[in-house]
Scaffold this active site. Structure first.
Site, PDB file in Angstrom:
ATOM      1  N   ILE A  63      36.315  58.529  14.664  1.00  0.00           N
ATOM      2  CA  ILE A  63      37.462  57.925  15.155  1.00  0.00           C
ATOM      3  C   ILE A  63      38.396  57.523  13.925  1.00  0.00           C
ATOM      4  CG2 ILE A  63      38.842  56.205  16.222  1.00  0.00           C
ATOM      5  CD1 ILE A  63      37.234  58.314  18.083  1.00  0.00           C
ATOM      6  N   LYS A  64      39.575  58.225  13.673  1.00  0.00           N
ATOM      7  CA  LYS A  64      40.410  58.155  12.571  1.00  0.00           C
ATOM      8  C   LYS A  64      41.325  56.758  12.771  1.00  0.00           C
ATOM      9  CE  LYS A  64      42.452  61.540   9.322  1.00  0.00           C
ATOM     10  NZ  LYS A  64      43.229  62.777   9.168  1.00  0.00           N
ATOM     11  N   LEU A  65      41.214  55.843  11.964  1.00  0.00           N
ATOM     12  CA  LEU A  65      42.148  54.736  12.168  1.00  0.00           C
ATOM     13  C   LEU A  65      42.872  54.425  10.648  1.00  0.00           C
ATOM     14  CD1 LEU A  65      39.018  52.602  12.967  1.00  0.00           C
ATOM     15  CD2 LEU A  65      40.968  53.154  14.587  1.00  0.00           C
TER      16      LEU A  65
ATOM     17  N   THR B 120      41.883  66.401  11.870  1.00  0.00           N
ATOM     18  CA  THR B 120      43.229  66.292  12.274  1.00  0.00           C
ATOM     19  C   THR B 120      44.046  65.175  12.268  1.00  0.00           C
ATOM     20  OG1 THR B 120      42.632  65.684  14.391  1.00  0.00           O
ATOM     21  CG2 THR B 120      42.229  67.797  14.192  1.00  0.00           C
TER      22      THR B 120
END
Length: 213
Positions: free
Chosen positions: A82-84, A27
């Site tokens: 976790i998207k960074l 997402t």
């Protein structure tokens, strides 16, 4: 190659889950915004549908804020990644979260050098956006090939998520050059089922069966 669904639409994920080959979901804030619901609520729904990596993106732009958000999101479920963003602050946050054994996905990668930095800091995944490169006249598939070569040269465990795939030809191309994952919009995955020769063949089989009875 694993197939992740690129969506924030829970109904699409429910439909895709019955196919049996969806390995995870990615997402981003834009996709979540379309749902009109808080990110944590959407992620909680997704982890109950798909048993695989689920990427949830931080909103903070400073490393401290990213780490704080990342730790909170990671509490939702062990499958949350976790998207960074691929920024200096994002790479600092990647190092800290990786040391905490929290899975990370460094996104908005547009060069092999960026992917190398993320891998050096322990990223679980990097997401090169090949479709967006193609959109501006650059060779997106060449980027996937470069990253694959670098990661193989040095035995990095970081996996390559080929992102912003626009059509089924993109999916075929990234699979051929060794992307670990393709993250694909629902309509593109659905289109992969289709070929006119398959439909024509099935229609003929059914016609012949009907004529024989």
């Amino acid at each position: 190659m694993e197939i992740f669904l690129d969506t924030g639409d829970v109904e699409e994920i429910k439909q895709a889950a019955r196919w049996g080959f969806i390995d995870g979901v990615t997402t981003n804030p834009s996709l979540i915004a379309k749902s009109g619901r808080p990110q944590t609520e959407v992620i909680c729904d997704i982890v109950n549908i798909i048993d695989g990596p689920i990427s949830a993106e931080v909103i903070a732009t400073d490393a401290e804020g990213m780490v704080r958000e990342g730790r909170e999101l990671a509490k939702i479920h062990p499958n949350v990644v976790i998207k960074l963003p691929m920024t200096e602050e994002g790479i600092v946050a990647c190092k800290e979260l990786s040391q905490d054994e929290i899975k990370t996905n460094v996104t908005l990668v547009f060069s092999s050098n960026q992917a190398l930095l993320a891998a050096k800091n322990g990223a679980t995944y990097v997401s090169p956006f090949m479709g967006r490169l193609d959109d501006i006249g650059h060779d997106g598939i060449a980027l996937i090939e470069e990253i694959r070569t670098i990661f193989d040269n040095y035995a990095f465990q970081t996996q390559i998520i080929a992102a912003s795939l626009r059509h089924s030809i993109h999916v075929r191309d990234v699979a051929m050059v060794g992307a670990d994952v393709g993250t694909i919009p629902f309509k593109v995955v659905k289109g992969m089922f289709n070929h006119p020769m398959t439909k024509n063949g099935l229609d003929q089989f059914l016609k012949d069966h009907a004529n024989s009875n």
